[in-house]
Write a protein that holds these residues in place. Structure first.
Motif, PDB file in Angstrom:
ATOM      1  N   TYR A 190       3.000  14.895  11.862  1.00  0.00           N
ATOM      2  CA  TYR A 190       3.998  13.837  11.887  1.00  0.00           C
ATOM      3  C   TYR A 190       3.637  12.691  10.930  1.00  0.00           C
ATOM      4  N   ALA A 191       2.352  12.464  10.713  1.00  0.00           N
ATOM      5  CA  ALA A 191       1.957  11.475   9.722  1.00  0.00           C
ATOM      6  C   ALA A 191       2.430  11.893   8.332  1.00  0.00           C
ATOM      7  N   VAL A 192       2.306  13.182   8.014  1.00  0.00           N
ATOM      8  CA  VAL A 192       2.760  13.694   6.720  1.00  0.00           C
ATOM      9  C   VAL A 192       4.271  13.511   6.576  1.00  0.00           C
ATOM     10  N   GLU A 229      -3.839   9.440   3.222  1.00  0.00           N
ATOM     11  CA  GLU A 229      -5.160  10.022   2.933  1.00  0.00           C
ATOM     12  C   GLU A 229      -6.227   9.410   3.830  1.00  0.00           C
ATOM     13  N   LEU A 230      -6.149   8.087   4.020  1.00  0.00           N
ATOM     14  CA  LEU A 230      -7.091   7.416   4.915  1.00  0.00           C
ATOM     15  C   LEU A 230      -6.917   7.909   6.344  1.00  0.00           C
ATOM     16  N   PHE A 231      -5.650   8.011   6.778  1.00  0.00           N
ATOM     17  CA  PHE A 231      -5.369   8.493   8.132  1.00  0.00           C
ATOM     18  C   PHE A 231      -5.958   9.891   8.346  1.00  0.00           C
ATOM     19  N   GLN A 232      -5.748  10.768   7.374  1.00  0.00           N
ATOM     20  CA  GLN A 232      -6.233  12.140   7.505  1.00  0.00           C
ATOM     21  C   GLN A 232      -7.756  12.196   7.530  1.00  0.00           C
ATOM     22  N   SER A 233      -8.406  11.285   6.816  1.00  0.00           N
ATOM     23  CA  SER A 233      -9.867  11.277   6.759  1.00  0.00           C
ATOM     24  C   SER A 233     -10.500  10.656   7.995  1.00  0.00           C
ATOM     25  N   VAL A 234      -9.853   9.627   8.538  1.00  0.00           N
ATOM     26  CA  VAL A 234     -10.477   8.840   9.608  1.00  0.00           C
ATOM     27  C   VAL A 234      -9.911   9.141  10.992  1.00  0.00           C
ATOM     28  N   PHE A 235      -8.579   9.268  11.101  1.00  0.00           N
ATOM     29  CA  PHE A 235      -7.937   9.304  12.408  1.00  0.00           C
ATOM     30  C   PHE A 235      -7.461  10.690  12.851  1.00  0.00           C
ATOM     31  N   ALA A 236      -7.105  11.543  11.912  1.00  0.00           N
ATOM     32  CA  ALA A 236      -6.453  12.801  12.279  1.00  0.00           C
ATOM     33  C   ALA A 236      -7.447  13.770  12.907  1.00  0.00           C
ATOM     34  N   ILE A 247       0.852  -1.194   0.000  1.00  0.00           N
ATOM     35  CA  ILE A 247       0.000   0.000   0.000  1.00  0.00           C
ATOM     36  C   ILE A 247       0.884   1.239   0.000  1.00  0.00           C
ATOM     37  N   GLU A 248       0.677   2.135  -0.939  1.00  0.00           N
ATOM     38  CA  GLU A 248       1.480   3.341  -1.037  1.00  0.00           C
ATOM     39  C   GLU A 248       1.275   4.233   0.191  1.00  0.00           C
ATOM     40  N   PRO A 249       2.356   4.841   0.709  1.00  0.00           N
ATOM     41  CA  PRO A 249       2.218   5.726   1.878  1.00  0.00           C
ATOM     42  C   PRO A 249       1.190   6.831   1.678  1.00  0.00           C
ATOM     43  N   GLY A 269       6.003  10.756   3.860  1.00  0.00           N
ATOM     44  CA  GLY A 269       6.899  11.231   2.815  1.00  0.00           C
ATOM     45  C   GLY A 269       8.366  11.056   3.121  1.00  0.00           C
ATOM     46  N   ALA A 270       8.682  10.421   4.265  1.00  0.00           N
ATOM     47  CA  ALA A 270      10.079  10.260   4.717  1.00  0.00           C
ATOM     48  C   ALA A 270      10.806  11.600   4.681  1.00  0.00           C
ATOM     49  N   ARG A 271      10.144  12.618   5.176  1.00  0.00           N
ATOM     50  CA  ARG A 271      10.702  13.982   5.148  1.00  0.00           C
ATOM     51  C   ARG A 271      11.320  14.296   6.513  1.00  0.00           C
ATOM     52  N   TYR A 272      12.516  13.796   6.717  1.00  0.00           N
ATOM     53  CA  TYR A 272      13.162  13.899   8.015  1.00  0.00           C
ATOM     54  C   TYR A 272      14.263  14.964   8.053  1.00  0.00           C
ATOM     55  N   ASP A 273      14.468  15.643   6.939  1.00  0.00           N
ATOM     56  CA  ASP A 273      15.477  16.697   6.848  1.00  0.00           C
ATOM     57  C   ASP A 273      14.881  17.903   6.111  1.00  0.00           C
ATOM     58  N   PRO A 274      15.160  19.133   6.582  1.00  0.00           N
ATOM     59  CA  PRO A 274      15.935  19.449   7.789  1.00  0.00           C
ATOM     60  C   PRO A 274      15.105  19.190   9.049  1.00  0.00           C
TER      61      PRO A 274
END
Length: 295
Positions: A219-221, A204-211, A197-199, A225-230
């Motif tokens: 932090y889910a975003v 999108e499901l997380f944002q619709s149901v859980f967020a 399953i693509e991240p 997206g593996a956006r750990y820098d900077p």
């Protein structure tokens, strides 16, 4: 109000700017003097030492990374303690240990000075947008005195009791909750991703149901997206905060097994050379444990 501000890093810089924008007379100090230059251009005075930043100030903020950094600017011949006038107020916005907060309260009281602990929740972008949440504790009159300054920094203020270190207990507990959330998010994204399953789909499901929380969603975003820098908040500082939370829990005889697990995971990240990445890189560690490449 005459305000000193010590520590112009990712968080301190925008906080000091917001105080200046609110019309307060500002003296600033940072170990790397070049970080004070933008504030000098906005009319702030650049101090030569923590003591110099404190001289003549009614309130002095410190916003620093850890206990040693705070100790380094408070104590000593050129420290804040030496320059702060009797009756003037030190507001510590740093995430520090309960023990150091108690020590600061004692040292300031002995010198005839005042002390309030006021750590904040929020990343640098929240500090920039005045969206921090401030948690303050200390003598009621002292909190009231600095309240306009604290309110100029964020979207909300929680005032606790008269013991300053109560704010540090709450901040460390809050950071433990955030760290736990990121660990859960990292594992959830690793499982769904390894299952094909693509991240972005799971996000999108997380944002619709859980967020429901901006912190949770942010932090889910980052993890999706593996956006750990900077880094907005470095992983090595997450290790420091979880360790401090465990220290406080030990003193209060409160078992926190999840916090111990998180400490091991943060330590593993530092050992892998990830200490300077964002602390949401717990997601990268979860992916690594699942045999996934960073994406």
């Amino acid at each position: 109000m005459k305000v000193g501000f010590i520590g112009l890093g990712n968080m301190g810089q925008p906080m000091a700017r917001n105080l200046r924008a609110a019309g307060h007379e500002l003296s600033v100090y940072n170990r790397s003097r070049d970080k004070a230059e933008p504030l000098r251009q906005q009319g702030a005075r650049v101090a030569d030492s923590p003591a110099d930043a404190a001289r003549g100030a009614e309130v002095v903020f410190t916003m620093l990374s850890d206990d040693p950094a705070v100790e380094g600017v408070v104590f000593g011949e050129s420290g804040l303690l030496a320059g702060l006038e009797q009756g003037a107020l030190h507001v510590s916005g740093s995430t520090i240990s309960v023990g150091l907060s108690d020590r600061l309260a004692e040292a300031h009281a002995k010198a005839g000075q005042r002390y309030v602990s006021a750590p904040v929740f929020g990343r640098p972008e929240a500090a920039e947008a005045k969206q921090l949440w401030v948690v303050a504790a200390g003598p009621q009159a002292d909190v009231a005195r600095c309240r306009p300054l604290l309110e100029a920094l964020g979207r909300g203020l929680s005032v606790l009791g008269e013991k300053a270190s109560e704010a540090n207990v709450v901040k460390l507990t809050g950071n433990f909750l955030i760290a736990s959330m990121m660990e859960a998010l990292g594992e959830a994204f690793a499982l769904t991703r390894k299952s094909g399953i693509e991240p972005a789909v799971f996000l999108e499901l997380f944002q619709s149901v859980f967020a429901r929380s901006p912190i949770f969603e942010r932090y889910a975003v980052l993890i999706a997206g593996a956006r750990y820098d900077p880094a907005g908040f470095k992983l090595r500082l997450g290790l420091k905060d979880v360790r401090l939370a465990l220290e406080a829990a030990g003193a209060a005889e409160v078992p926190m097994p999840l916090a111990s697990l998180l400490q091991d995971h943060f330590l593993g990240g530092v050992a892998r050379g990830m200490g300077e990445r964002d602390w949401s890189a717990l997601g990268a560690l979860a992916a690594e444990r699942a045999g996934l490449d960073e994406k």
